[in-house]
Design a protein around this motif. Sequence first.
Motif, PDB file in Angstrom:
ATOM      1  N   UNK A  82      -3.059  -3.113  -1.790  1.00  0.00           N
ATOM      2  CA  UNK A  82      -1.941  -3.854  -1.196  1.00  0.00           C
ATOM      3  C   UNK A  82      -2.163  -5.338  -1.445  1.00  0.00           C
ATOM      4  N   UNK A  83      -1.449  -5.948  -2.408  1.00  0.00           N
ATOM      5  CA  UNK A  83      -1.671  -7.359  -2.736  1.00  0.00           C
ATOM      6  C   UNK A  83      -1.430  -8.314  -1.573  1.00  0.00           C
ATOM      7  N   UNK A  84      -0.652  -7.917  -0.579  1.00  0.00           N
ATOM      8  CA  UNK A  84      -0.404  -8.801   0.543  1.00  0.00           C
ATOM      9  C   UNK A  84      -1.426  -8.692   1.658  1.00  0.00           C
ATOM     10  N   UNK A  85      -2.392  -7.759   1.529  1.00  0.00           N
ATOM     11  CA  UNK A  85      -3.407  -7.590   2.559  1.00  0.00           C
ATOM     12  C   UNK A  85      -4.393  -8.754   2.536  1.00  0.00           C
ATOM     13  N   UNK A 117      -7.536  -8.032   0.529  1.00  0.00           N
ATOM     14  CA  UNK A 117      -7.293  -8.088  -0.916  1.00  0.00           C
ATOM     15  C   UNK A 117      -7.243  -9.534  -1.392  1.00  0.00           C
ATOM     16  N   UNK A 118      -6.526 -10.401  -0.670  1.00  0.00           N
ATOM     17  CA  UNK A 118      -6.398 -11.810  -1.065  1.00  0.00           C
ATOM     18  C   UNK A 118      -7.762 -12.489  -1.069  1.00  0.00           C
ATOM     19  N   UNK A 170       1.001 -13.828  -3.288  1.00  0.00           N
ATOM     20  CA  UNK A 170       0.661 -12.865  -2.240  1.00  0.00           C
ATOM     21  C   UNK A 170       0.778 -13.462  -0.845  1.00  0.00           C
ATOM     22  N   UNK A 171       0.651 -14.781  -0.739  1.00  0.00           N
ATOM     23  CA  UNK A 171       0.770 -15.438   0.559  1.00  0.00           C
ATOM     24  C   UNK A 171       2.193 -15.839   0.872  1.00  0.00           C
ATOM     25  N   UNK A 176      -6.784   2.346  -0.617  1.00  0.00           N
ATOM     26  CA  UNK A 176      -5.340   2.202  -0.593  1.00  0.00           C
ATOM     27  C   UNK A 176      -4.891   1.174   0.438  1.00  0.00           C
ATOM     28  N   UNK A 177      -5.631   1.048   1.519  1.00  0.00           N
ATOM     29  CA  UNK A 177      -5.232   0.130   2.583  1.00  0.00           C
ATOM     30  C   UNK A 177      -5.591  -1.308   2.267  1.00  0.00           C
TER      31      UNK A 177
END
Length: 436
Positions: free
Chosen positions: A309-312, A315-316, A387-388, A304-305
């Motif tokens: 989260x697409x902005x993490x 994740x990117x 996302x960025x 979940x963390x």
Amino acid sequence: MLSTLLPALRTPELRRKILCTLGLLGLYRLGATLPSPGVDYPAIRTCLHIVSGGDAAGIYQLIDLFSGGAMLQLSVFAIGIMPYISAGIITQLLTVVIPRFEQLRKEGNAGQATLTQYTRYLALTLAVLQASALVALAAHGQLLRGCPAQILADTSLFGMVVTVAVLTAGAALVMWIGELITERGIGNGMSLLILAGIAARIPSQGTAILDSRGVGVFAGVCVAMFAMLVGVIFVEQGQRRIPVQYAKRVVGRKLYGNSSTYLPLKVNQAGVIPVIFASSLLYVPTLLARLGPRGSSTWQELIQKYLAAPGNPVYVTIYFALILFFTYFYVATTFDPAERAEEMKRFGGFIPGYRPGKPTAKYLGAVLNRITLPGAVYLGVVAVLPNLAPQLGAGGPAQGLAFGGTSVLIVVSVGLDTVKQIQAQQMNRNYAGFLR
């Protein structure tokens, strides 16, 4: 585009195909707004208004975008076209692994028809699994996190089975609509359905950005989107043209060859497939975490963390790396330099400066590797750019996803392909009239 559409509308056959395509797209959008049985539609609308698309979309934002917002609303066409696209990708990749599939691919139209039937069966299986997962998430309150209401009116086993059956039937109907557009309409039906879903989200997301951030930010987003549109068109049209010379040969009483042409290799040889595949793969661990047992566990918290989260940054990074990998993987499975070199050799073709056979295949492989790298980086940058970017609205990046790079990439690719098909059909009609 208008210079292509207006003459096409004056041609009865092309006008009929265009109207058929528009009618089927309208039917698809109608099904995307019809609520499924056993679903409390007013509660869903209330929850979507409360969460404002932020955590509600999360990792599902791209998949929900492809369905035109139907997935989070659990409408009849909530599953959309994703099972068929995923099944098509899997079937295409299996042609490299399973000799039977490779043999069918080389058998022409008959073998392709058999592969298409296998793809349909696999798509229905994936649709059942995805529908069951969506209904289970909705029953446990995990589909729209932060929603205080129960979005399923009937949580009994029979009610959920009926909902899964309706969602699966909707996916089968969407698959049929897409194939019907390809057969009797204009363009690739599956791609046009995705385009229709993206286009349906643009007005609402544009209005949300305008209301939450004002005219200045909205104008800046439009300017940035236009600049991205120009850049995507430039790259999508870019190609490496390898000169090919065909030797003179006599077949019967006819003379063939003695001509020069070129082999076009696109910079973005894989299209948008790597983005879809990477998004689907990142969707799986988040889905498993939400379907897992209640309570907080270490692996669920980590997923979940970092992956939900697409902005993490994690994740990117993973998203970008997966796009690079799947770009090379997809290009390697769809374009075989040895097979292409053998075809050229069989028809008397050769690349100037390279002998037919293995030297030609080696040269094609080297060129393909060099142009695939910028194409893969381009796809990764376009996909992770939303996302960025700064928060576009109250709901975050998900709220402006229809203005993101992936949406622009799909719209440009599908639009260019559709216009080229219309031009090709017009050219065929003009040649037919000239020969008469």
